[in-house]
Design a protein around this motif. Structure first.
Motif, PDB file in Angstrom:
ATOM      1  N   VAL A 232       0.839  -1.209   0.000  1.00 50.66           N
ATOM      2  CA  VAL A 232       0.000   0.000   0.000  1.00 50.66           C
ATOM      3  C   VAL A 232       0.869   1.252   0.000  1.00 50.66           C
ATOM      4  CG1 VAL A 232      -1.736   1.289   1.307  1.00 50.66           C
ATOM      5  CG2 VAL A 232      -1.903  -1.197   1.130  1.00 50.66           C
TER       6      VAL A 232
ATOM      7  N   ILE B 237      -4.917  -0.170   6.291  1.00 55.20           N
ATOM      8  CA  ILE B 237      -5.081  -1.625   6.248  1.00 55.20           C
ATOM      9  C   ILE B 237      -5.810  -2.109   7.496  1.00 55.20           C
ATOM     10  CG2 ILE B 237      -3.838  -3.819   6.341  1.00 55.20           C
ATOM     11  CD1 ILE B 237      -1.664  -2.423   4.606  1.00 55.20           C
TER      12      ILE B 237
ATOM     13  N   SER C 130      -0.499   4.042   5.620  1.00 53.38           N
ATOM     14  CA  SER C 130      -0.762   2.793   4.916  1.00 53.38           C
ATOM     15  C   SER C 130      -1.158   1.701   5.903  1.00 53.38           C
ATOM     16  CB  SER C 130       0.480   2.358   4.129  1.00 53.38           C
ATOM     17  OG  SER C 130       0.851   3.325   3.174  1.00 53.38           O
TER      18      SER C 130
END
Length: 225
Positions: free
Chosen positions: A105, A119, A115
């Motif tokens: 990501v 997630i 990131s």
């Protein structure tokens, strides 16, 4: 003014009824509310409680990131692995799937911390969704409001804070609960895939396998499946 307030209240009630009738929307609503409130309370707590002086307990790579307080203790280790890979033998305690996902990501989002949080938050939604589905199936509940009580016990448990920090807990919960749900549905391919992913996320992934086997036995299914 009173008419506007009544219309606003009526509109909110209709929206809530629409959300409650749809499992995924309810999971999103619960997760977003918990994340927003949790991050805000975490920010306030960080202003009052002294931060550990240990550099290993704090995320140091993005000092200007206002959400850096969401990555303490184990969090920086996962982000360090995502940043530069496994560079010390002690880091092998941390399983690879979460930092691999963060690294992937991070190719789109410049911040590794953002990131990681993205997630965790997306996985949190998925974990709440599967938890809701499992409750409804196990207890033969069709009313989402009734199942929501059990979901709140899950997300508001004190250690629930790890579900939306830069930890593996939300990802592991997503895969573990997904494996349990599909085991109850007797859909073996997604069970196998999700159990595999759980074992790559957290050391407790091995116990998901045992749990799936126990479910199959209880459902009078052949273990060979």
């Amino acid at each position: 003014m009173q008419n506007k307030a009544q219309k606003l209240k009526s509109g909110f009630c209709r929206l809530w009824q629409y959300i409650v009738k749809r499992d995924l929307l309810l999971a999103v609503a619960v997760a977003v509310l918990v994340i927003v409130v949790g991050v805000y309370l975490g920010y306030l707590n960080n202003q009052v409680v002294p931060v550990s002086t240990s550099t290993t307990a704090r995320y140091m790579l993005e000092p200007a990131n206002p959400l850096r307080f969401m990555s303490n203790w184990d969090g920086p280790n996962y982000l360090q692995i995502a940043h530069s890979g496994y560079s010390a033998s002690a880091q092998t305690n941390y399983f690879p799937l979460y930092p691999l996902a963060v690294h992937a990501v991070n190719t789109v989002i410049s911040s590794e911390l953002n990131s990681a949080l993205l997630i965790s938050w997306v996985c949190f939604v998925g974990a709440v969704y599967f938890y809701l589905k499992i409750l409804k199936r196990l207890f033969n509940v069709s009313d989402n409001l009734t199942a929501l009580k059990g979901v709140l016990l899950f997300v508001l448990f004190p250690t629930g804070v790890f579900l939306f920090a830069s930890y593996t807990e939300s990802m592991f919960a997503l895969f573990a609960l997904g494996a349990v749900y599909f085991a109850l549905k007797k859909r073996y391919l997604p069970v196998a895939l999700l159990t595999l992913l759980a074992t790559a996320t957290h050391i407790n992934g091995l116990f998901v396998l045992f749990l799936v086997v126990a479910i199959l036995i209880e459902e009078h299914e052949k273990i060979t499946k």
